[in-house]
Design a protein around this motif. Structure first.
Motif, short mmCIF file in Angstrom:
data_model
loop_
_atom_site.label_atom_id
_atom_site.label_comp_id
_atom_site.label_asym_id
_atom_site.label_seq_id
_atom_site.Cartn_x
_atom_site.Cartn_y
_atom_site.Cartn_z
N LEU A 21 0.81 -1.22 0.00
CA LEU A 21 0.00 0.00 0.00
C LEU A 21 0.85 1.28 0.00
CD1 LEU A 21 -3.00 -0.93 2.33
CD2 LEU A 21 -2.87 -1.01 -0.15
N THR A 22 2.04 1.18 -0.58
CA THR A 22 2.88 2.36 -0.76
C THR A 22 2.54 2.96 -2.12
OG1 THR A 22 4.63 1.40 0.58
CG2 THR A 22 5.25 3.18 -0.92
N VAL A 23 2.33 4.27 -2.16
CA VAL A 23 1.99 4.94 -3.40
C VAL A 23 3.20 4.92 -4.33
CG1 VAL A 23 1.25 7.12 -4.45
CG2 VAL A 23 0.33 6.43 -2.23
N THR A 24 2.98 4.43 -5.54
CA THR A 24 4.06 4.36 -6.54
C THR A 24 3.80 5.26 -7.73
OG1 THR A 24 3.02 2.45 -7.60
CG2 THR A 24 4.67 1.99 -5.89
N GLY A 25 2.60 5.77 -7.87
CA GLY A 25 2.25 6.67 -8.96
C GLY A 25 1.06 7.53 -8.59
N TRP A 26 1.00 8.72 -9.19
CA TRP A 26 0.01 9.73 -8.78
C TRP A 26 -0.13 10.71 -9.92
CZ3 TRP A 26 -2.51 9.70 -4.18
CH2 TRP A 26 -3.04 10.87 -3.66
N ASN A 27 -1.32 10.91 -10.44
CA ASN A 27 -1.47 11.84 -11.56
C ASN A 27 -1.99 13.21 -11.09
OD1 ASN A 27 -4.24 11.43 -11.20
ND2 ASN A 27 -4.62 10.79 -13.30
N ALA A 28 -2.08 14.15 -12.01
CA ALA A 28 -2.49 15.52 -11.68
C ALA A 28 -3.91 15.56 -11.11
CB ALA A 28 -2.37 16.41 -12.91
N ALA A 29 -4.80 14.71 -11.61
CA ALA A 29 -6.17 14.68 -11.08
C ALA A 29 -6.17 14.21 -9.63
CB ALA A 29 -7.06 13.79 -11.94
N ALA A 30 -5.29 13.28 -9.27
CA ALA A 30 -5.17 12.85 -7.88
C ALA A 30 -4.66 14.00 -7.02
CB ALA A 30 -4.24 11.64 -7.77
N GLU A 31 -3.75 14.79 -7.56
CA GLU A 31 -3.26 15.97 -6.83
C GLU A 31 -4.42 16.90 -6.51
OE1 GLU A 31 -0.07 17.92 -8.90
OE2 GLU A 31 1.30 16.24 -8.56
N ARG A 32 -5.27 17.17 -7.49
CA ARG A 32 -6.41 18.07 -7.27
C ARG A 32 -7.43 17.46 -6.30
NH1 ARG A 32 -5.44 18.47 -12.74
NH2 ARG A 32 -7.16 17.09 -13.29
N PHE A 34 -7.00 14.93 -3.92
CA PHE A 34 -6.56 14.60 -2.57
C PHE A 34 -5.71 15.69 -1.90
CE2 PHE A 34 -7.20 10.43 -4.63
CZ PHE A 34 -8.19 9.94 -3.80
N GLY A 35 -5.21 16.64 -2.68
CA GLY A 35 -4.47 17.74 -2.10
C GLY A 35 -2.99 17.51 -1.87
N PHE A 36 -2.46 16.38 -2.31
CA PHE A 36 -1.03 16.09 -2.20
C PHE A 36 -0.41 16.17 -3.59
CE2 PHE A 36 -2.81 13.53 1.30
CZ PHE A 36 -1.98 13.89 2.35
N THR A 37 0.78 16.73 -3.70
CA THR A 37 1.50 16.65 -4.96
C THR A 37 2.13 15.27 -5.05
OG1 THR A 37 3.60 17.41 -4.05
CG2 THR A 37 2.07 19.11 -4.87
N ALA A 38 2.52 14.87 -6.24
CA ALA A 38 3.19 13.57 -6.42
C ALA A 38 4.44 13.51 -5.57
CB ALA A 38 3.52 13.34 -7.89
N GLU A 39 5.18 14.61 -5.50
CA GLU A 39 6.42 14.64 -4.71
C GLU A 39 6.15 14.40 -3.23
OE1 GLU A 39 5.55 17.10 -6.94
OE2 GLU A 39 6.87 16.38 -8.52
N GLU A 40 4.98 14.84 -2.75
CA GLU A 40 4.64 14.67 -1.33
C GLU A 40 4.16 13.26 -1.00
OE1 GLU A 40 2.95 19.01 -0.03
OE2 GLU A 40 1.67 17.78 -1.34
N ILE A 41 3.52 12.58 -1.95
CA ILE A 41 2.84 11.32 -1.62
C ILE A 41 3.55 10.07 -2.12
CG2 ILE A 41 1.27 11.29 -3.59
CD1 ILE A 41 0.14 10.47 -0.04
N VAL A 42 4.20 10.12 -3.27
CA VAL A 42 4.87 8.92 -3.80
C VAL A 42 5.94 8.47 -2.80
CG1 VAL A 42 6.34 8.01 -5.64
CG2 VAL A 42 4.34 9.41 -6.21
N GLY A 43 5.88 7.17 -2.49
CA GLY A 43 6.80 6.61 -1.50
C GLY A 43 6.21 6.50 -0.11
N ARG A 44 5.06 7.13 0.10
CA ARG A 44 4.39 7.06 1.40
C ARG A 44 3.28 6.02 1.35
NH1 ARG A 44 2.71 12.97 3.23
NH2 ARG A 44 2.05 11.78 5.06
N SER A 45 2.90 5.54 2.51
CA SER A 45 1.82 4.57 2.61
C SER A 45 0.47 5.26 2.42
CB SER A 45 1.84 3.89 3.97
OG SER A 45 0.74 3.01 4.09
N ILE A 46 -0.44 4.55 1.76
CA ILE A 46 -1.81 5.02 1.63
C ILE A 46 -2.47 5.09 3.01
CG2 ILE A 46 -4.11 4.37 0.78
CD1 ILE A 46 -2.74 3.29 -1.73
N VAL A 47 -2.11 4.12 3.86
CA VAL A 47 -2.65 4.07 5.22
C VAL A 47 -2.07 5.23 6.02
CG1 VAL A 47 -2.80 2.70 7.34
CG2 VAL A 47 -2.95 1.58 5.10
N GLY A 48 -2.94 6.00 6.62
CA GLY A 48 -2.52 7.14 7.41
C GLY A 48 -2.47 8.43 6.61
#
Length: 70
Positions: A21-32, A34-48
């Motif tokens: 459940l570690t984020v490995t990819g994130w598009n611009a629509a996900a940024e809009r 969920f409020g996280f940029t790809a740089e902030e979320i990729v590599g982090r767990s979805i949990v929490g």
């Protein structure tokens, strides 16, 4: 590759994750959405970050169960 380009430009949120459940990819629509940029979320767990409480427990249970992947 064409599939990556399609998902990157998709108008809907696309969140790729691994089995842990570690984020490995994130598009611009996900940024809009969920409020996280790809740089902030990729590599982090979805949990929490995206999932807490009962939702996180449900994902963990589904991944632990034999059968189809979530």
């Amino acid at each position: 590759d064409a599939a990556v380009e399609l998902l990157t430009r998709a108008p809907v949120p696309v969140v790729a994750r691994d089995a842990a459940l570690t984020v490995t990819g994130w598009n611009a629509a996900a940024e809009r959405c969920f409020g996280f940029t790809a740089e902030e979320i990729v590599g982090r767990s979805i949990v929490g970050t995206l999932l807490d409480g009962e939702a996180a427990a449900a994902w963990r249970a589904a991944l632990a169960a034999p059968g189809d992947a979530v």
